[in-house]
Design a protein around this motif. Structure first.
Motif, short mmCIF file in Angstrom:
data_model
loop_
_atom_site.label_atom_id
_atom_site.label_comp_id
_atom_site.label_asym_id
_atom_site.label_seq_id
_atom_site.Cartn_x
_atom_site.Cartn_y
_atom_site.Cartn_z
N PHE A 25 40.27 44.79 44.96
CA PHE A 25 40.91 44.69 46.27
C PHE A 25 41.76 43.42 46.40
O PHE A 25 42.84 43.45 47.01
CB PHE A 25 39.85 44.74 47.38
CG PHE A 25 39.39 46.13 47.69
CD1 PHE A 25 40.25 47.05 48.27
CD2 PHE A 25 38.11 46.54 47.38
CE1 PHE A 25 39.85 48.35 48.55
CE2 PHE A 25 37.68 47.84 47.65
CZ PHE A 25 38.55 48.75 48.24
N VAL A 26 41.31 42.30 45.83
CA VAL A 26 42.11 41.07 45.82
C VAL A 26 43.40 41.31 45.03
O VAL A 26 44.50 40.92 45.47
CB VAL A 26 41.31 39.90 45.20
CG1 VAL A 26 42.21 38.69 44.96
CG2 VAL A 26 40.14 39.51 46.11
N SER A 27 43.26 41.95 43.87
CA SER A 27 44.43 42.26 43.03
C SER A 27 45.41 43.16 43.77
O SER A 27 46.63 43.00 43.67
CB SER A 27 43.98 42.95 41.74
OG SER A 27 43.06 42.15 41.03
N LEU A 28 44.86 44.12 44.52
CA LEU A 28 45.70 45.04 45.30
C LEU A 28 46.54 44.28 46.32
O LEU A 28 47.75 44.49 46.43
CB LEU A 28 44.81 46.08 45.99
CG LEU A 28 45.50 47.03 46.97
CD1 LEU A 28 46.55 47.87 46.26
CD2 LEU A 28 44.47 47.93 47.66
N VAL A 32 50.70 44.08 46.17
CA VAL A 32 51.54 44.62 47.26
C VAL A 32 52.50 43.55 47.78
O VAL A 32 53.69 43.82 47.99
CB VAL A 32 50.65 45.16 48.42
CG1 VAL A 32 51.50 45.45 49.64
CG2 VAL A 32 49.92 46.42 47.98
N ALA A 33 51.99 42.33 47.97
CA ALA A 33 52.83 41.23 48.46
C ALA A 33 53.95 40.94 47.46
O ALA A 33 55.12 40.74 47.85
CB ALA A 33 51.99 39.98 48.68
N PHE A 34 53.61 40.95 46.17
CA PHE A 34 54.61 40.65 45.15
C PHE A 34 55.67 41.75 45.04
O PHE A 34 56.84 41.47 44.78
CB PHE A 34 53.94 40.43 43.79
CG PHE A 34 54.91 40.04 42.71
CD1 PHE A 34 55.54 38.79 42.73
CD2 PHE A 34 55.23 40.92 41.69
CE1 PHE A 34 56.45 38.43 41.74
CE2 PHE A 34 56.13 40.57 40.71
CZ PHE A 34 56.74 39.33 40.72
N VAL A 35 55.26 43.02 45.23
CA VAL A 35 56.22 44.14 45.19
C VAL A 35 57.32 43.93 46.22
O VAL A 35 58.51 44.12 45.93
CB VAL A 35 55.50 45.49 45.44
CG1 VAL A 35 56.49 46.59 45.76
CG2 VAL A 35 54.69 45.88 44.22
N ALA A 61 50.05 48.83 42.22
CA ALA A 61 49.34 48.69 43.48
C ALA A 61 48.64 50.01 43.83
O ALA A 61 47.46 50.02 44.23
CB ALA A 61 50.31 48.31 44.60
N PHE A 62 49.35 51.11 43.60
CA PHE A 62 48.77 52.44 43.83
C PHE A 62 47.59 52.66 42.87
O PHE A 62 46.53 53.17 43.26
CB PHE A 62 49.85 53.50 43.61
CG PHE A 62 49.39 54.91 43.87
CD1 PHE A 62 48.92 55.28 45.11
CD2 PHE A 62 49.46 55.86 42.86
CE1 PHE A 62 48.50 56.59 45.35
CE2 PHE A 62 49.04 57.16 43.09
CZ PHE A 62 48.56 57.53 44.34
N ALA A 63 47.78 52.22 41.62
CA ALA A 63 46.73 52.36 40.61
C ALA A 63 45.49 51.56 40.99
O ALA A 63 44.36 52.03 40.86
CB ALA A 63 47.25 51.88 39.25
N LEU A 64 45.71 50.34 41.47
CA LEU A 64 44.59 49.49 41.88
C LEU A 64 43.86 50.08 43.09
O LEU A 64 42.63 50.02 43.18
CB LEU A 64 45.09 48.08 42.20
CG LEU A 64 45.50 47.23 40.99
CD1 LEU A 64 46.29 46.01 41.45
CD2 LEU A 64 44.28 46.80 40.20
N MET A 137 50.88 35.82 38.21
CA MET A 137 50.00 36.67 39.02
C MET A 137 49.31 37.74 38.18
O MET A 137 48.09 37.94 38.27
CB MET A 137 50.80 37.33 40.13
CG MET A 137 49.95 38.16 41.08
SD MET A 137 50.93 39.28 42.10
CE MET A 137 51.42 40.51 40.89
N ASN A 138 50.09 38.42 37.33
CA ASN A 138 49.53 39.49 36.52
C ASN A 138 48.51 38.99 35.50
O ASN A 138 47.48 39.63 35.27
CB ASN A 138 50.64 40.27 35.80
CG ASN A 138 51.45 41.14 36.74
OD1 ASN A 138 50.89 41.87 37.54
ND2 ASN A 138 52.76 41.05 36.68
N LEU A 139 48.78 37.83 34.89
CA LEU A 139 47.81 37.27 33.95
C LEU A 139 46.52 36.88 34.66
O LEU A 139 45.42 37.05 34.11
CB LEU A 139 48.41 36.04 33.24
CG LEU A 139 49.50 36.34 32.20
CD1 LEU A 139 50.07 35.05 31.63
CD2 LEU A 139 48.94 37.21 31.06
N ALA A 140 46.63 36.39 35.90
CA ALA A 140 45.44 36.03 36.69
C ALA A 140 44.60 37.28 36.98
O ALA A 140 43.37 37.26 36.89
CB ALA A 140 45.84 35.35 37.99
#
Length: 312
Positions: A25-28, A32-35, A61-64, A137-140
Motif C-alpha cells: 500500500f505504501v508502494s501504491l 500513483v504520486a510519481f505517475v 500502480a494498478f499491479a500494486l 523510488m523504484n529501487l526503494a
C-alpha cells in the motif's frame, strides 16, 4: 482400503505477511504520486520515453493495487463454498497484471514507431531529473518488497518495479546521449526498449500463472521423481492415478492410489506416515489425499515398472 487427507500448513510467517501488505500500500501511494509528476513532466518535455515510463508506472500502480487486494484475499481461510480457500486469487491477479502489461507494450511500440517517423525535440534535463527520482523510488520499493520470493502475486509486483527502475536508468542514459549528440531518435528507441522489457517480464508471469490456473504440474517438480520416491517406501507395491497441482503460488496438493499388501488399517498407518513424510520433506507437498488399494489393477502394472526402469 485406507484413505488419508493430510492438511499441514505452516503459519509461522504471518508477521512478514503483514509487513509485505503494508509495503504494497505504501508502494501504491508513492507510485500513483510519481505517475502524475512523470506524465506532466513528459508532456512538458515532449519526451515519449517519459510518457511511456509514466504509462508503465501507471500499470505498476494498478499491479500494486491488485497485488494488495489479492494478497489479502488469498490469506482468507477456507469456507463452506471455497473449500480450498482463496489462495488462487493471487495467481489470477498476477495473470491479469501480465495481460495489461502486454497491451501497454503494444501501445508503446505504435507510439514509438510514429515518433521515429516524425522526430520531435525533447527537454533532456527534465528527463534526467524526473527519471532520477523514479529510479530512487523504484529501487526503494524493490528493496521494501524484499525480493520476489515464492508468491507469484508479489513476484509480479516486484518484477514490475524492478523493470521500472531499469527503465528510469535507461531514460537517464538516453537523455545524456541526446544532450551531447542531439540525436532525437534516441527517445522513441528508449520507449521501444522499455516495451520489450515489459513483454519479457510479463511473459514469465503469464506462463507460471497459466500453469497453476490450468492445474499443471508445479514448477520444479517431476512426476517420475515423486512416483519413484513413493514407490521406494517400505510396504508400497505400486503408485498410480497420481495427480499433483498447485492451490496457489507455493501450496501444492497431491492425490493418488497406492497399492499395498492386504493388512488392517492400524498396520498401514505407518506406510501412510512414511509417504507423507517424504512428500513433505523432499517435495514440499503438504496437502495429500492418498487411497490405499489391495487389488492390483491394469494401471498398476505400468507406473512403478516405468520408475524402476529409470532407476536402473
Amino acid at each position: 482400503m485406507g484413505h488419508d487427507h493430510n492438511h499441514d500448513h505452516n503459519h509461522g510467517h504471518s508477521h512478514s505477511h503483514g509487513g509485505t501488505g503494508r509495503m504494497l500500500f505504501v508502494s501504491l501511494g508513492l507510485t500513483v504520486a510519481f505517475v502524475v509528476v512523470e506524465a506532466i513532466a513528459g508532456l512538458r518535455a515532449g519526451s515519449l520515453a517519459l510518457l511511456s515510463d509514466a504509462g508503465h508506472n501507471f500499470t505498476d500502480a494498478f499491479a500494486l493495487l491488485l497485488a494488495a487486494i489479492g494478497f489479502y484475499i488469498q490469506s482468507r481461510p477456507a469456507d463452506q463454498t471455497k473449500t480450498y480457500g482463496y489462495q488462487r486469487t493471487g495467481v489470477l491477479v498476477a495473470f491479469v497484471n501480465a495481460l495489461t502489461l502486454i497491451v501497454l507494450a503494444l501501445v508503446l511500440f505504435w507510439e514509438s514507431y510514429q515518433r521515429l517517423l516524425h522526430p520531435q525535440p525533447v527537454a533532456e534535463m527534465t528527463m534526467i531529473i524526473v527519471a532520477g527520482i523514479g529510479l530512487l523510488m523504484n529501487l526503494a520499493i524493490v528493496w521494501g518488497l524484499g525480493g520476489h520470493g515464492h508468491d507469484l502475486n508479489i513476484r509480479a509486483a516486484w518484477i514490475h518495479m524492478l523493470g521500472d527502475a531499469a527503465s528510469s536508468a535507461g531514460i537517464i542514459a538516453g537523455a545524456v546521449a541526446i544532450r551531447y549528440t542531439g540525436w532525437l531518435s534516441i527517445d522513441p528507441i528508449l520507449s521501444i526498449l522499455i516495451g520489450f522489457g515489459i513483454v519479457w517480464s510479463a511473459w514469465d508471469i503469464i506462463r507460471d500463472s497459466l500453469n497453476i490456473l490450468l492445474e499443471g504440474l508445479p514448477k520444479g517438480l517431476s512426476l517420475t521423481d515423486v512416483t519413484s520416491a513413493m514407490c521406494c517406501q517400505p510396504g508400497v507395491i505400486d503408485v498410480h492415478d497420481l495427480h499433483i497441482w498447485s492451490l496457489g503460488s507455493d501450496a501444492h496438493a497431491l492425490s493418488c492410489h497406492v497399492l499395498i499388501d492386504d493388512m488392517p488399517p492400524s498396520e498401514s498407518e505407518s506406510i501412510l506416515r512414511r509417504i507423507n513424510g517424504v512428500l513433505c520433506d523432499r517435495f514440499a507437498i503438504h496437502h495429500t489425499t492418498i487411497q490405499f488399494e489391495h487389488t492390483k489393477c491394469a494401471l498398476a502394472d505400468v507406473s512403478c515398472s516405468v520408475v524402476k526402469q529409470h532407476q536402473h
